[in-house]
Design a protein around this motif. Structure first.
Motif, PDB file in Angstrom:
ATOM      1  N   LEU A   1     -25.849 -27.790   4.316  1.00 59.40           N
ATOM      2  CA  LEU A   1     -25.172 -26.962   4.899  1.00 59.40           C
ATOM      3  C   LEU A   1     -23.267 -27.679   4.990  1.00 59.40           C
ATOM      4  O   LEU A   1     -23.273 -28.754   4.948  1.00 59.40           O
ATOM      5  N   GLN A   2     -22.576 -27.542   3.922  1.00 60.21           N
ATOM      6  CA  GLN A   2     -21.321 -28.339   3.732  1.00 60.21           C
ATOM      7  C   GLN A   2     -20.016 -27.744   4.720  1.00 60.21           C
ATOM      8  O   GLN A   2     -19.544 -26.539   4.920  1.00 60.21           O
ATOM      9  N   MET A   3     -19.617 -28.980   5.121  1.00 58.30           N
ATOM     10  CA  MET A   3     -18.875 -28.730   6.339  1.00 58.30           C
ATOM     11  C   MET A   3     -17.770 -29.216   5.912  1.00 58.30           C
ATOM     12  O   MET A   3     -17.265 -29.885   5.908  1.00 58.30           O
ATOM     13  N   ASN A   4     -16.258 -28.146   5.487  1.00 57.28           N
ATOM     14  CA  ASN A   4     -15.247 -28.650   5.896  1.00 57.28           C
ATOM     15  C   ASN A   4     -14.190 -28.597   5.835  1.00 57.28           C
ATOM     16  O   ASN A   4     -14.497 -28.086   7.029  1.00 57.28           O
ATOM     17  N   SER A   5     -12.893 -29.390   6.299  1.00 55.26           N
ATOM     18  CA  SER A   5     -11.762 -29.118   7.603  1.00 55.26           C
ATOM     19  C   SER A   5     -12.155 -28.875   8.187  1.00 55.26           C
ATOM     20  O   SER A   5     -12.439 -27.919   9.160  1.00 55.26           O
ATOM     21  N   LEU A   6     -12.926 -29.690   8.978  1.00 53.11           N
ATOM     22  CA  LEU A   6     -13.662 -30.278  10.960  1.00 53.11           C
ATOM     23  C   LEU A   6     -12.374 -29.687  11.472  1.00 53.11           C
ATOM     24  O   LEU A   6     -11.632 -30.228  11.668  1.00 53.11           O
ATOM     25  N   LYS A   7     -12.715 -28.875  12.351  1.00 49.22           N
ATOM     26  CA  LYS A   7     -11.968 -29.159  13.704  1.00 49.22           C
ATOM     27  C   LYS A   7     -12.798 -29.604  15.033  1.00 49.22           C
ATOM     28  O   LYS A   7     -14.199 -29.124  15.007  1.00 49.22           O
ATOM     29  N   PRO A   8     -12.000 -29.681  15.875  1.00 50.72           N
ATOM     30  CA  PRO A   8     -12.983 -30.246  17.275  1.00 50.72           C
ATOM     31  C   PRO A   8     -13.285 -28.864  17.775  1.00 50.72           C
ATOM     32  O   PRO A   8     -14.708 -30.031  18.863  1.00 50.72           O
ATOM     33  N   GLU A   9     -13.752 -28.054  17.928  1.00 53.88           N
ATOM     34  CA  GLU A   9     -14.323 -26.816  18.161  1.00 53.88           C
ATOM     35  C   GLU A   9     -15.534 -26.972  17.558  1.00 53.88           C
ATOM     36  O   GLU A   9     -16.633 -25.933  17.826  1.00 53.88           O
ATOM     37  N   ASP A  10     -15.967 -27.182  16.648  1.00 52.95           N
ATOM     38  CA  ASP A  10     -16.941 -27.290  15.672  1.00 52.95           C
ATOM     39  C   ASP A  10     -18.139 -28.518  15.966  1.00 52.95           C
ATOM     40  O   ASP A  10     -19.100 -28.421  15.602  1.00 52.95           O
ATOM     41  N   THR A  11     -16.933 -29.371  17.377  1.00 56.88           N
ATOM     42  CA  THR A  11     -18.167 -30.356  17.233  1.00 56.88           C
ATOM     43  C   THR A  11     -19.582 -29.447  19.057  1.00 56.88           C
ATOM     44  O   THR A  11     -19.508 -28.537  19.147  1.00 56.88           O
ATOM     45  N   ALA A  12     -20.581 -30.209  18.119  1.00 59.89           N
ATOM     46  CA  ALA A  12     -21.848 -29.429  18.695  1.00 59.89           C
ATOM     47  C   ALA A  12     -23.574 -29.561  18.437  1.00 59.89           C
ATOM     48  O   ALA A  12     -22.847 -30.566  17.164  1.00 59.89           O
ATOM     49  N   VAL A  13     -24.537 -29.752  19.324  1.00 58.18           N
ATOM     50  CA  VAL A  13     -25.800 -29.265  18.025  1.00 58.18           C
ATOM     51  C   VAL A  13     -25.793 -28.471  16.623  1.00 58.18           C
ATOM     52  O   VAL A  13     -26.250 -27.286  17.167  1.00 58.18           O
ATOM     53  N   TYR A  14     -26.283 -28.855  15.450  1.00 54.84           N
ATOM     54  CA  TYR A  14     -26.480 -27.952  14.557  1.00 54.84           C
ATOM     55  C   TYR A  14     -27.690 -28.257  14.473  1.00 54.84           C
ATOM     56  O   TYR A  14     -28.575 -29.331  13.808  1.00 54.84           O
ATOM     57  N   TYR A  15     -28.334 -26.507  14.484  1.00 54.53           N
ATOM     58  CA  TYR A  15     -29.580 -26.556  14.130  1.00 54.53           C
ATOM     59  C   TYR A  15     -30.036 -26.104  12.799  1.00 54.53           C
ATOM     60  O   TYR A  15     -29.014 -24.683  13.230  1.00 54.53           O
ATOM     61  N   CYS A  16     -31.272 -26.397  12.356  1.00 61.43           N
ATOM     62  CA  CYS A  16     -31.643 -25.356  10.793  1.00 61.43           C
ATOM     63  C   CYS A  16     -32.751 -24.725  11.007  1.00 61.43           C
ATOM     64  O   CYS A  16     -33.605 -25.101  12.347  1.00 61.43           O
ATOM     65  N   ALA A  17     -33.006 -23.187  11.226  1.00 62.05           N
ATOM     66  CA  ALA A  17     -33.672 -22.541  11.444  1.00 62.05           C
ATOM     67  C   ALA A  17     -34.574 -21.633  10.182  1.00 62.05           C
ATOM     68  O   ALA A  17     -33.484 -21.355   9.324  1.00 62.05           O
ATOM     69  N   ALA A  18     -35.159 -21.024  10.446  1.00 57.63           N
ATOM     70  CA  ALA A  18     -36.529 -20.701   9.508  1.00 57.63           C
ATOM     71  C   ALA A  18     -36.566 -19.074   9.634  1.00 57.63           C
ATOM     72  O   ALA A  18     -37.938 -19.550  10.988  1.00 57.63           O
TER      73      ALA A  18
END
Length: 125
Positions: free
Chosen positions: A81-98
């Motif tokens: 997951l390439q994340m550009n132009s990050l914002k404060p509201e993107d703050t979180a725990v990110y989970y990968c799922a199958a």
């Protein structure tokens, strides 16, 4: 069984970029739809992005369209997951799922049978 291990999270400033990786075990990784979800404190887990078996189809939450890109390398059993132009509201725990059962990309977390442990992304100045 599939085991998923995320990496790449961290603390960044607004406008910065990060690339998350999710390494999967299992011989049939290429047959799973892979997704990224995130959960901020006090909020429900929400869909971020997903990618089809071959990588030919992707789907994104409106909040990340144009900024995030999901991709996969089936030879390496890895989704990114390439994340550009990050914002404060993107703050979180990110989970990968199958998702091992759906034929098309779905965005509800209950359809994903395997989950990683999560990686923290904090966007703050």
């Amino acid at each position: 069984q599939v085991q998923l291990v995320e990496s790449g999270g961290g603390l960044v400033q607004p406008g910065d970029s990060l690339r998350l990786s999710c390494a999967a075990s299992g011989r049939i990784f290429s047959s799973y739809i892979m997704g990224w979800f995130r959960q901020a404190p006090g909020k429900e887990r929400e869909f971020v992005a997903a990618i089809s078996w071959t990588g030919g189809r992707t789907d994104y939450a409106d909040s990340v369209k144009g900024r995030f890109t999901i991709s996969r390398d089936n030879a390496k059993n890895t989704v990114y997951l390439q994340m550009n132009s990050l914002k404060p509201e993107d703050t979180a725990v990110y989970y990968c799922a199958a998702d091992q059962t759906s034929l098309r990309i779905v965005t509800i977390p209950q359809r994903y049978g395997y989950w990683g442990q999560g990686t923290q992304v904090t966007v703050s100045s």
